[in-house]
Design a protein around this motif. Structure first.
Motif, short mmCIF file in Angstrom:
data_model
loop_
_atom_site.label_atom_id
_atom_site.label_comp_id
_atom_site.label_asym_id
_atom_site.label_seq_id
_atom_site.Cartn_x
_atom_site.Cartn_y
_atom_site.Cartn_z
N ILE A 204 0.83 -1.21 0.00
CA ILE A 204 0.00 0.00 0.00
C ILE A 204 0.86 1.25 0.00
O ILE A 204 0.64 2.19 -0.78
CB ILE A 204 -0.95 0.00 1.21
CG1 ILE A 204 -2.00 -1.11 1.07
CG2 ILE A 204 -1.64 1.35 1.37
CD1 ILE A 204 -2.88 -1.27 2.29
N PHE A 207 3.22 1.37 -3.42
CA PHE A 207 2.60 1.29 -4.74
C PHE A 207 1.31 2.09 -4.86
O PHE A 207 0.98 2.55 -5.95
CB PHE A 207 2.34 -0.18 -5.11
CG PHE A 207 3.58 -1.00 -5.24
CD1 PHE A 207 4.38 -0.89 -6.37
CD2 PHE A 207 3.98 -1.87 -4.23
CE1 PHE A 207 5.55 -1.63 -6.49
CE2 PHE A 207 5.14 -2.61 -4.34
CZ PHE A 207 5.93 -2.49 -5.49
N VAL A 208 0.59 2.28 -3.77
CA VAL A 208 -0.66 3.06 -3.82
C VAL A 208 -0.40 4.52 -3.47
O VAL A 208 -0.91 5.43 -4.13
CB VAL A 208 -1.72 2.45 -2.87
CG1 VAL A 208 -2.99 3.31 -2.89
CG2 VAL A 208 -2.04 1.02 -3.28
N PHE A 209 0.42 4.76 -2.44
CA PHE A 209 0.69 6.14 -2.01
C PHE A 209 1.23 7.02 -3.14
O PHE A 209 0.81 8.18 -3.27
CB PHE A 209 1.66 6.13 -0.84
CG PHE A 209 0.99 6.01 0.51
CD1 PHE A 209 -0.17 5.27 0.65
CD2 PHE A 209 1.51 6.63 1.64
CE1 PHE A 209 -0.80 5.15 1.89
CE2 PHE A 209 0.90 6.53 2.87
CZ PHE A 209 -0.26 5.77 3.00
N PHE A 211 0.63 7.12 -6.32
CA PHE A 211 -0.45 7.57 -7.19
C PHE A 211 -1.27 8.68 -6.52
O PHE A 211 -1.64 9.68 -7.14
CB PHE A 211 -1.36 6.39 -7.56
CG PHE A 211 -0.74 5.43 -8.53
CD1 PHE A 211 -0.68 5.73 -9.89
CD2 PHE A 211 -0.20 4.23 -8.09
CE1 PHE A 211 -0.11 4.84 -10.79
CE2 PHE A 211 0.39 3.35 -8.98
CZ PHE A 211 0.43 3.65 -10.33
N ILE A 212 -1.54 8.50 -5.24
CA ILE A 212 -2.32 9.50 -4.50
C ILE A 212 -1.54 10.81 -4.41
O ILE A 212 -2.10 11.89 -4.63
CB ILE A 212 -2.66 8.97 -3.09
CG1 ILE A 212 -3.50 7.69 -3.18
CG2 ILE A 212 -3.39 10.04 -2.28
CD1 ILE A 212 -3.74 7.02 -1.85
#
Length: 722
Positions: A204, A207-209, A211-212
């Motif tokens: 998370i 790899f997700v942070f 993009f945010i």
């Protein structure tokens, strides 16, 4: 008046929140000043101040929920800043060394601590293991000292930060195992659950942070909103770490690593982050740590004194020995070894967390009904004193090592600066909406330790019928100055009245002896009128390096730099200069570089890049089909910065295909940020007699290029004859 005073509650400890906050602020203000006078690091001053005003001192303050809250924020802030300021390129380059150091600085204190607890203190196996794990941890309390002296790019700092994560993670996993053992047999299910939750957490954050973060920075440029967003992401990562069964400090550090490339080190946002942390949150943490110290336990009994002595002695020796072994293995310099020792020897957050958990674990009862704790009160008090002693030692050692290494860096830099040419960067600001983008790029071009300010120039056209030209000029320049000063960068605003905007810029460049010019692509650029008369006149009349910048998104959201070089670009006098400059920008922005060009040009670029002090990830791609320029529209990703190295007509690297650039860029690259770069070239109007009086930097650059071309030729011949 007396009635008003009597209405205030001034009993000790203080409970009035206004008085408490005022007292803490004055401690934060005066403690560093007072202790600096006697050559004591300010970190120690704040810890000692916490001891004095805390429950075991004069008891002005309780260590209540507010102190704990701000202290927790300060601890997470320290770990976040450590991840934010780490040199990622250095971190990746030395990851094997970091892993080795992490294992050494964990295993040595763990082994010695567990053995000392078992054989000298008479502990059973479980508390002995927990004590060993507690002594193996360290907290980067002294990191702000290294940051203050500007040595955070040193490999010893990268190893200390990485080692912190390795040893603290292992120690916290040990704590989880010990807690499980006290509840019953440890099964494989617990380890599987912890492993899976940790993998989800890492996925998370990494790899997700991104993009945010990229989405937010692209859409919101308000300084307050960006700061609150960053702080929110830090605490979200910390919370996710706790959900995964890890410590919050690991989440804070990982969030710093993720945000590292989105927050340039010369940015206003980083300046605000450092300011708030160093002014409020980190001092609160240090004062709160000091309030835990109870110096009176030393005089409680000889047994207590023996426990304190063994724990502190083992902890100090083990951390020093681990740093010394690492220094010898990797052949660090003496002062790099001392810096590694200083940063890795302070015990605070993780140590306190482990001993507190151990103290709260009840393993039985005495005959009188009193609880038997896994960790005794003597060990708890000894640990708190260890925090004070280790933080003091770490601060002194780090202060001395950082100061010495900073002086050594200063002694190295003048040699490099003497070999480089003096630089003056001018940013031509004409439109309010892209002023900050141009200033940001100008700041990145500027040599970091140069005292020469940036120049921001706005020309007022005397032929223009605009009534508010002067007011508009002031508004644009004020915005440029405010944006630069927010990041503590000097910028000199220049206003010039002229009958011709291009002539005003040209004469200012000559009068101020500017070396690099940043120009924004005008708003009405299309395939028919791309540069405009102003830019075309500047390119014709000025032979210094020119960057024509068209920003499509914030610079800190870009991931890669693609550089298209025409044939023979390496033969131009300004080749070395712009290659170095792009390396500086890529380093500052955390971008990779992909060079595209003829094989000889790529070889020359590789040679120049390898001589650059800061190496960034670089790829070299053969490209010769300039008639098929649109191939780059397929190569470019949405977050790439496209740099086209152009040439003025009549010079070595000029090709006819460059005439088609305006058409291609205006039609097929409208959604991309790009820079058209005109390298420094010789003014053909200068005769041979004038060259002897010309600036020597150009001759030196040409000489360097012949050397680069010669080496490139040798490489090319070797490849042909293989």
């Amino acid at each position: 008046m007396i009635a008003l005073l009597s209405s205030l509650d001034l009993t000790l400890p203080l409970t009035n929140p206004v008085i408490i906050f005022a007292l803490v602020l004055f401690i934060i203000l005066f403690a560093p000043i007072a202790f600096t006078k006697i050559k004591v690091p300010h970190i120690i001053g704040l810890i000692i101040a916490g001891v004095i005003v805390g429950p075991y001192g004069v008891h002005l303050l309780n260590r209540d929920a507010s102190i704990v809250l701000f202290g927790t924020v300060g601890l997470l802030y320290i770990m976040f800043l450590a991840g934010l300021e780490i040199d990622l390129a250095e971190f990746k380059k030395n990851w094997k060394k970091i892993l080795v150091f992490g294992l050494i600085t964990f295993s040595v204190p763990f082994s010695l601590g567990a053995l000392a607890a078992y054989y000298f203190l008479g502990f059973s196996i479980v508390p002995s293991l927990l004590l060993g794990g507690m002594l193996s941890t360290h907290t980067l309390v002294a990191y702000p000292i290294a940051s203050k002296y500007g040595v955070t790019s040193n490999r010893a700092v990268a190893m200390a930060i990485g080692g912190t994560m390795v040893t603290d993670t292992l120690a916290l996993l040990l704590l989880a195992a010990v807690k499980g053992m006290t509840k019953g047999p440890v099964g494989s299910g617990m380890w599987i659950q912890l492993g899976l939750s940790s993998i989800v957490f890492v996925a998370i954050v990494f790899f997700v942070f991104p993009f945010i973060v990229r989405w937010f920075f692209k859409r919101f440029d308000d300084s307050v909103s960006q700061y609150i967003f960053v702080l929110g992401m830090v605490f979200l990562a910390s919370f996710l770490a706790e959900l995964a069964g890890l410590e919050a400090i690991i989440g804070a550090f990982f969030s710093g690593l993720v945000l590292n490339r989105f927050i340039p080190h010369s940015s206003a946002l980083l300046n605000r982050i450092n300011f708030v942390g160093n002014a409020i949150f980190i001092p609160f943490f240090l004062i709160g740590a000091g309030m835990l110290v109870n110096a009176t336990v030393l005089f409680k009994s000889w047994e207590t004194l023996r426990v304190v002595g063994i724990i502190i002695g083992v902890a100090v020796f083990a951390k020093f020995f681990a740093a010394w072994v690492t220094e010898k293995i990797f052949k660090f310099s003496y002062w790099e070894g001392r810096l590694l020792h200083g940063l890795s020897s302070s015990h605070a957050a993780a140590t306190l967390a482990i001993v507190t958990v151990g103290y709260n674990i009840i393993v039985g009862e005495t005959t009188t009904g009193e609880p038997i704790r896994l960790i005794t009160e003597d060990v708890l008090n000894a640990t708190v004193l260890l925090i004070l002693v280790s933080c003091g030692l770490a601060s002194f050692v780090t202060e001395k090592a950082s100061k010495t290494l900073a002086i050594m860096q200063e002694e190295e830099d003048p040699g490099r600066a003497a070999a480089e040419t003096p630089e003056k960067i001018l940013v031509s600001v004409a439109h309010l909406d892209i002023t900050t983008d141009l200033v940001d790029f100008g700041v990145m071009l500027k040599r970091k330790k140069s005292d020469v300010p940036l120049y921001a120039l706005h020309i007022i056209d005397e032929d223009s019928e605009e009534k508010n030209a002067a007011a508009r000029s002031k508004k644009i320049l004020d915005k440029a100055v405010a944006h630069a000063e927010a990041a503590e960068n000097k910028i000199l605003p220049l206003v010039r009245h002229d009958m011709s905007i291009s002539n005003g810029i040209v004469f200012t460049i000559k009068e101020q002896q500017i070396s690099d010019i940043v120009i924004g692509l005008h708003k009405g650029a299309d395939e028919k009128i791309f540069f405009g008369d102003v830019t075309e006149n500047i390119v014709r009349k000025i032979y210094e390096t020119i960057y024509i910048y068209k920003p499509a998104q914030p610079f800190n959201t870009l991931k890669r730099m693609i550089v298209a070089m025409p044939p023979n670009a390496e033969t131009e006098p300004g080749f070395t200069h712009w290659v170095h400059k792009l390396g500086d920008v890529a380093k500052e922005a955390g971008m990779k570089i992909s060079f595209y060009g003829h094989e000889s040009t790529l070889s020359a670029a590789e040679i120049v890049s390898q001589r650059h002090k800061d190496i960034v990830p670089i790829a070299y791609n053969k490209f010769e089909l300039w008639d098929d320029f649109l191939i780059f529209s397929r190569e470019l990703a949405p977050n790439d910065l496209f740099i086209i190295v152009s040439s003025r007509k009549g010079y070595n690297s000029y090709i006819e295909q460059l005439n088609r650039l305006p058409y291609y860029l205006a039609k097929y690259f409208t959604k991309h940020s790009y820079i058209i770069l005109y390298p420094e070239q010789l003014d053909t109007s200068i005769n041979m007699a004038d060259i002897q009086q010309a600036d020597g930097k150009l001759i030196e650059t040409i000489s360097e290029q012949f050397g680069a071309i010669n080496q490139a030729g040798k490489r090319l011949r070797k490849r042909i004859w293989k």
